[in-house]
Write a protein that holds these residues in place. Sequence first.
Motif, PDB file in Angstrom:
ATOM      1  N   SER A  94       8.949   8.786  60.081  1.00  0.00           N
ATOM      2  CA  SER A  94      10.142   9.579  59.815  1.00  0.00           C
ATOM      3  C   SER A  94       9.748  10.842  59.065  1.00  0.00           C
ATOM      4  O   SER A  94       8.649  10.941  58.494  1.00  0.00           O
ATOM      5  CB  SER A  94      11.142   8.782  58.977  1.00  0.00           C
ATOM      6  OG  SER A  94      10.641   8.604  57.653  1.00  0.00           O
ATOM      7  N   VAL A  95      10.640  11.814  59.072  1.00  0.00           N
ATOM      8  CA  VAL A  95      10.390  13.065  58.350  1.00  0.00           C
ATOM      9  C   VAL A  95      10.152  12.782  56.874  1.00  0.00           C
ATOM     10  O   VAL A  95       9.195  13.282  56.275  1.00  0.00           O
ATOM     11  CB  VAL A  95      11.575  14.039  58.540  1.00  0.00           C
ATOM     12  CG1 VAL A  95      11.435  15.249  57.625  1.00  0.00           C
ATOM     13  CG2 VAL A  95      11.683  14.472  60.001  1.00  0.00           C
ATOM     14  N   TRP A  96      11.009  11.979  56.268  1.00  0.00           N
ATOM     15  CA  TRP A  96      10.886  11.668  54.845  1.00  0.00           C
ATOM     16  C   TRP A  96       9.538  11.003  54.540  1.00  0.00           C
ATOM     17  O   TRP A  96       8.849  11.385  53.592  1.00  0.00           O
ATOM     18  CB  TRP A  96      12.031  10.768  54.394  1.00  0.00           C
ATOM     19  CG  TRP A  96      11.940  10.380  52.943  1.00  0.00           C
ATOM     20  CD1 TRP A  96      11.302   9.296  52.401  1.00  0.00           C
ATOM     21  CD2 TRP A  96      12.479  11.104  51.841  1.00  0.00           C
ATOM     22  NE1 TRP A  96      11.405   9.289  51.029  1.00  0.00           N
ATOM     23  CE2 TRP A  96      12.134  10.389  50.661  1.00  0.00           C
ATOM     24  CE3 TRP A  96      13.231  12.268  51.712  1.00  0.00           C
ATOM     25  CZ2 TRP A  96      12.512  10.813  49.393  1.00  0.00           C
ATOM     26  CZ3 TRP A  96      13.615  12.690  50.454  1.00  0.00           C
ATOM     27  CH2 TRP A  96      13.251  11.968  49.304  1.00  0.00           C
ATOM     28  N   ALA A  97       9.168  10.041  55.365  1.00  0.00           N
ATOM     29  CA  ALA A  97       7.940   9.294  55.106  1.00  0.00           C
ATOM     30  C   ALA A  97       6.706  10.173  55.221  1.00  0.00           C
ATOM     31  O   ALA A  97       5.793  10.097  54.392  1.00  0.00           O
ATOM     32  CB  ALA A  97       7.836   8.115  56.070  1.00  0.00           C
ATOM     33  N   THR A  98       6.658  11.029  56.239  1.00  0.00           N
ATOM     34  CA  THR A  98       5.449  11.838  56.445  1.00  0.00           C
ATOM     35  C   THR A  98       5.291  12.908  55.374  1.00  0.00           C
ATOM     36  O   THR A  98       4.179  13.199  54.934  1.00  0.00           O
ATOM     37  CB  THR A  98       5.439  12.463  57.861  1.00  0.00           C
ATOM     38  OG1 THR A  98       4.122  12.909  58.155  1.00  0.00           O
ATOM     39  CG2 THR A  98       6.396  13.621  57.983  1.00  0.00           C
ATOM     40  N   VAL A  99       6.399  13.481  54.911  1.00  0.00           N
ATOM     41  CA  VAL A  99       6.321  14.491  53.852  1.00  0.00           C
ATOM     42  C   VAL A  99       5.965  13.833  52.521  1.00  0.00           C
ATOM     43  O   VAL A  99       5.146  14.349  51.751  1.00  0.00           O
ATOM     44  CB  VAL A  99       7.640  15.283  53.754  1.00  0.00           C
ATOM     45  CG1 VAL A  99       7.592  16.271  52.583  1.00  0.00           C
ATOM     46  CG2 VAL A  99       7.913  16.033  55.053  1.00  0.00           C
ATOM     47  N   THR A 100       6.552  12.672  52.246  1.00  0.00           N
ATOM     48  CA  THR A 100       6.242  11.938  51.017  1.00  0.00           C
ATOM     49  C   THR A 100       4.787  11.494  50.994  1.00  0.00           C
ATOM     50  O   THR A 100       4.099  11.594  49.968  1.00  0.00           O
ATOM     51  CB  THR A 100       7.172  10.718  50.883  1.00  0.00           C
ATOM     52  OG1 THR A 100       8.539  11.163  50.859  1.00  0.00           O
ATOM     53  CG2 THR A 100       6.882   9.952  49.596  1.00  0.00           C
ATOM     54  N   LEU A 119      13.129  19.654  51.881  1.00  0.00           N
ATOM     55  CA  LEU A 119      13.778  19.352  53.158  1.00  0.00           C
ATOM     56  C   LEU A 119      15.099  20.115  53.301  1.00  0.00           C
ATOM     57  O   LEU A 119      15.428  20.594  54.393  1.00  0.00           O
ATOM     58  CB  LEU A 119      14.012  17.849  53.296  1.00  0.00           C
ATOM     59  CG  LEU A 119      12.748  16.979  53.364  1.00  0.00           C
ATOM     60  CD1 LEU A 119      13.128  15.514  53.550  1.00  0.00           C
ATOM     61  CD2 LEU A 119      11.823  17.428  54.497  1.00  0.00           C
ATOM     62  N   ARG A 120      15.839  20.214  52.216  1.00  0.00           N
ATOM     63  CA  ARG A 120      17.096  20.973  52.277  1.00  0.00           C
ATOM     64  C   ARG A 120      16.829  22.459  52.511  1.00  0.00           C
ATOM     65  O   ARG A 120      17.519  23.111  53.302  1.00  0.00           O
ATOM     66  CB  ARG A 120      17.907  20.770  51.001  1.00  0.00           C
ATOM     67  CG  ARG A 120      18.535  19.384  50.882  1.00  0.00           C
ATOM     68  CD  ARG A 120      19.503  19.301  49.715  1.00  0.00           C
ATOM     69  NE  ARG A 120      20.061  17.968  49.556  1.00  0.00           N
ATOM     70  CZ  ARG A 120      21.097  17.488  50.253  1.00  0.00           C
ATOM     71  NH1 ARG A 120      21.678  18.253  51.179  1.00  0.00           N
ATOM     72  NH2 ARG A 120      21.539  16.264  50.041  1.00  0.00           N
ATOM     73  N   ASP A 121      15.817  23.013  51.825  1.00  0.00           N
ATOM     74  CA  ASP A 121      15.490  24.432  51.990  1.00  0.00           C
ATOM     75  C   ASP A 121      15.087  24.760  53.421  1.00  0.00           C
ATOM     76  O   ASP A 121      15.295  25.882  53.890  1.00  0.00           O
ATOM     77  CB  ASP A 121      14.347  24.834  51.044  1.00  0.00           C
ATOM     78  CG  ASP A 121      14.794  24.894  49.589  1.00  0.00           C
ATOM     79  OD1 ASP A 121      16.018  24.895  49.337  1.00  0.00           O
ATOM     80  OD2 ASP A 121      13.911  24.951  48.712  1.00  0.00           O
ATOM     81  N   LEU A 122      14.517  23.776  54.113  1.00  0.00           N
ATOM     82  CA  LEU A 122      14.063  23.975  55.486  1.00  0.00           C
ATOM     83  C   LEU A 122      15.050  23.431  56.516  1.00  0.00           C
ATOM     84  O   LEU A 122      14.715  23.305  57.696  1.00  0.00           O
ATOM     85  CB  LEU A 122      12.696  23.306  55.678  1.00  0.00           C
ATOM     86  CG  LEU A 122      11.540  23.988  54.939  1.00  0.00           C
ATOM     87  CD1 LEU A 122      10.320  23.086  54.908  1.00  0.00           C
ATOM     88  CD2 LEU A 122      11.205  25.313  55.594  1.00  0.00           C
ATOM     89  N   SER A 123      16.270  23.129  56.071  1.00  0.00           N
ATOM     90  CA  SER A 123      17.319  22.605  56.966  1.00  0.00           C
ATOM     91  C   SER A 123      16.873  21.345  57.699  1.00  0.00           C
ATOM     92  O   SER A 123      17.152  21.152  58.891  1.00  0.00           O
ATOM     93  CB  SER A 123      17.742  23.689  57.979  1.00  0.00           C
ATOM     94  OG  SER A 123      18.217  24.830  57.328  1.00  0.00           O
ATOM     95  N   LEU A 124      16.156  20.484  56.960  1.00  0.00           N
ATOM     96  CA  LEU A 124      15.660  19.226  57.528  1.00  0.00           C
ATOM     97  C   LEU A 124      16.337  18.002  56.931  1.00  0.00           C
ATOM     98  O   LEU A 124      16.014  16.881  57.337  1.00  0.00           O
ATOM     99  CB  LEU A 124      14.143  19.110  57.296  1.00  0.00           C
ATOM    100  CG  LEU A 124      13.216  19.909  58.204  1.00  0.00           C
ATOM    101  CD1 LEU A 124      11.790  19.858  57.669  1.00  0.00           C
ATOM    102  CD2 LEU A 124      13.262  19.377  59.628  1.00  0.00           C
ATOM    103  N   ASP A 129      15.598  10.933  58.259  1.00  0.00           N
ATOM    104  CA  ASP A 129      15.315   9.586  58.749  1.00  0.00           C
ATOM    105  C   ASP A 129      14.902   9.561  60.231  1.00  0.00           C
ATOM    106  O   ASP A 129      14.660   8.485  60.786  1.00  0.00           O
ATOM    107  CB  ASP A 129      16.542   8.688  58.550  1.00  0.00           C
ATOM    108  CG  ASP A 129      16.882   8.519  57.073  1.00  0.00           C
ATOM    109  OD1 ASP A 129      15.946   8.371  56.270  1.00  0.00           O
ATOM    110  OD2 ASP A 129      18.079   8.563  56.729  1.00  0.00           O
ATOM    111  N   SER A 130      14.834  10.733  60.847  1.00  0.00           N
ATOM    112  CA  SER A 130      14.468  10.812  62.263  1.00  0.00           C
ATOM    113  C   SER A 130      12.950  10.734  62.423  1.00  0.00           C
ATOM    114  O   SER A 130      12.193  11.227  61.585  1.00  0.00           O
ATOM    115  CB  SER A 130      14.961  12.131  62.871  1.00  0.00           C
ATOM    116  OG  SER A 130      16.359  12.249  62.764  1.00  0.00           O
ATOM    117  N   LYS A 131      12.512  10.098  63.508  1.00  0.00           N
ATOM    118  CA  LYS A 131      11.092  10.075  63.805  1.00  0.00           C
ATOM    119  C   LYS A 131      10.646  11.454  64.314  1.00  0.00           C
ATOM    120  O   LYS A 131      11.398  12.135  65.006  1.00  0.00           O
ATOM    121  CB  LYS A 131      10.778   9.002  64.843  1.00  0.00           C
ATOM    122  CG  LYS A 131      10.942   7.584  64.310  1.00  0.00           C
ATOM    123  CD  LYS A 131      10.498   6.556  65.332  1.00  0.00           C
ATOM    124  CE  LYS A 131      10.595   5.148  64.763  1.00  0.00           C
ATOM    125  NZ  LYS A 131      10.150   4.124  65.736  1.00  0.00           N
TER     126      LYS A 131
END
Length: 308
Positions: A94-100, A119-124, A129-131
Motif C-alpha cells: 500500500s502507499v502508506w506501507a511503502t512510504v513508512t 501524503l496530503r501535500d502530494l494529494s495521496l 490504503d491503495s496498492k
Amino acid sequence: MQPIISISNLSKTYASGFQALKGVDLDIRRGEIFALLGPNGAGKTTLISIICGIVNASTGTVTADGHDIVADYRAARSKIGLVPQELHTDSFESVWATVTFSRGLFGKRANPAHIEKVLRDLSLWDKKDSKIMTLSGGMKRRVMIAKALSHEPDILFLDEPTAGVDVELRRDMWEMVRGLRATGVTIILTTHYIEEAEDMADRIGVISGGELILVEEKAELMRKLGRKQLTLQLQAALPALPPELAAYKLELSADGTELTYSYDTRGERTGITALLQDLGDLNIRFKDLSTRQSSLEDIFVDLVSTRR
C-alpha cells in the motif's frame, strides 16, 4: 557559508571505456534550488547517482553536509532524498506501507504525522490504503516523491521529475518544491525544460559530454540564453531588406515573403514595438506572425561551439 554539497575532480569511466563524467567540480549552496541542464547522455543521472551512493566514482570526492559519501556513507546518505527518473517500487504494497518502510530504512523513528503530511501535500491521502499496482503513472510518481521525503532529508534530488507527467502533478510538484525550499531544504533538479529552470532555480549548471561547461546565476544565464525569434508572413514579397531596418537583426527568406526578427528577452517589448512601428511607416504589411524560443538543443550547440 560552507556548501551543503561539494564535488571535486569527479570522474566516472565505465568498464566499457565510456567516460560519463570528466573532472567535475561543483559546490551546491545550502538552501538553494540548483537546476542541472543537459541533453540525454550528458552525465546528469550519473552525477546524481554518484552523490546518492548508487554508482561508484572512478576518481574524485564528494561530501554531503560535510560527510564524505564513501568514508561516511551512512551519515551522507541520510541527508539525501532521491526521486529517480524510473518508477520502481513494490507493486503489492500500500502507499502508506511503502512510504513508512522507506523512512525506516534510514533508521528514523516512526512518525505517522509526518507521513500523513507528506501524503496530503502530494494529494495521496485518499490513496494511502491503495496498492501501488492500482495507481496511475502520475500517482506512482507522487509515491516516489513521498518516499524521498519520508526521512526528512536536507537535500532533495529530482531527476527529470516532470518527464511524462500531467499538468496537475507538475503544478503540485513545484508548489511542494517551493515549500520545501522555504523550510531550508536544498533542491537539485535535472530537467530538459528551460522554462522550469527559469521559473524555479536560483542557479543553473550546464553539462554536456560529461563536462560541466557552465555554472551561473539564473538571471545572468537566462539573459544569455533567452533568445527568441519573431517570424512575420508578409502580404507582399520584398526584393531586399530596406536600409531603414538595418538596425534590427532581421533575415529575409529567399522568396521575400517571410521576415524573421531575432531578439533577447530583455529587448522583447521595446524591440518588437519599434520594429512594427517602422514596418508600418514603410508600408510593409504582414498577414500572420509567430514566435519561437531557442530549444535546449539550440542552446547546447551554441554553448559547446563557443568553447571549442
